[in-house]
Scaffold this motif. Sequence first.
Motif, PDB file in Angstrom:
ATOM      1  N   SER A  92      -3.659   4.278   4.782  1.00  0.00           N
ATOM      2  CA  SER A  92      -4.388   3.213   4.068  1.00  0.00           C
ATOM      3  C   SER A  92      -3.870   1.836   4.464  1.00  0.00           C
ATOM      4  CB  SER A  92      -4.264   3.398   2.561  1.00  0.00           C
ATOM      5  OG  SER A  92      -4.917   4.574   2.149  1.00  0.00           O
ATOM      6  N   VAL A 102       0.854  -1.188   0.000  1.00  0.00           N
ATOM      7  CA  VAL A 102       0.000   0.000   0.000  1.00  0.00           C
ATOM      8  C   VAL A 102       0.887   1.235   0.000  1.00  0.00           C
ATOM      9  CG1 VAL A 102      -1.897   1.147   1.200  1.00  0.00           C
ATOM     10  CG2 VAL A 102      -1.691  -1.337   1.318  1.00  0.00           C
ATOM     11  N   TYR A 135      -6.279  -1.041   5.986  1.00  0.00           N
ATOM     12  CA  TYR A 135      -6.452  -2.372   5.397  1.00  0.00           C
ATOM     13  C   TYR A 135      -6.001  -3.464   6.365  1.00  0.00           C
ATOM     14  CZ  TYR A 135      -7.174   0.152   1.006  1.00  0.00           C
ATOM     15  OH  TYR A 135      -7.649   0.993   0.028  1.00  0.00           O
TER      16      TYR A 135
END
Length: 139
Positions: free
Chosen positions: A93, A88, A97
């Motif tokens: 983020s 990523v 995740y």
Amino acid sequence: MYVQPYVFFNGRCQEALDYYTDKLGAQVTFKMLFKDAPPDAHNPPRPELADKIMHANVQLGSSTWMASDGNCDPAAGPFNGFSLSLTVEDGASAEKYFNALADGGQVVMPFQQTFWSKGFGMVVDRFGMMWMVTLPPQV
């Protein structure tokens, strides 16, 4: 030439695809149920597989992988011997995740800074799939 993972969810494929679509932004680009396959007199599907996923293509970021319910074998063991690595581009983020994959799963290594990355963690998700979430070294 390239290698694509083909993941068998042993009867939980639709649930897994729904989860990855919702939490990771995956897109199912193709899906075929066993009942939609052409008849094969030499290899007829078991009736209980009719509404299970025979094959699906999944787009996750720039990667494409495949998934299936497989044979829905109650004696099948857990996923073993491999992990999907999710790279990523930003820390927020990556943590989002990682936490989504950890929800209902088991954290193997918390998401943290390592000597090779500003963020890396390992988790087995609720479907038994091992994931490694990482930031590229330059981030």
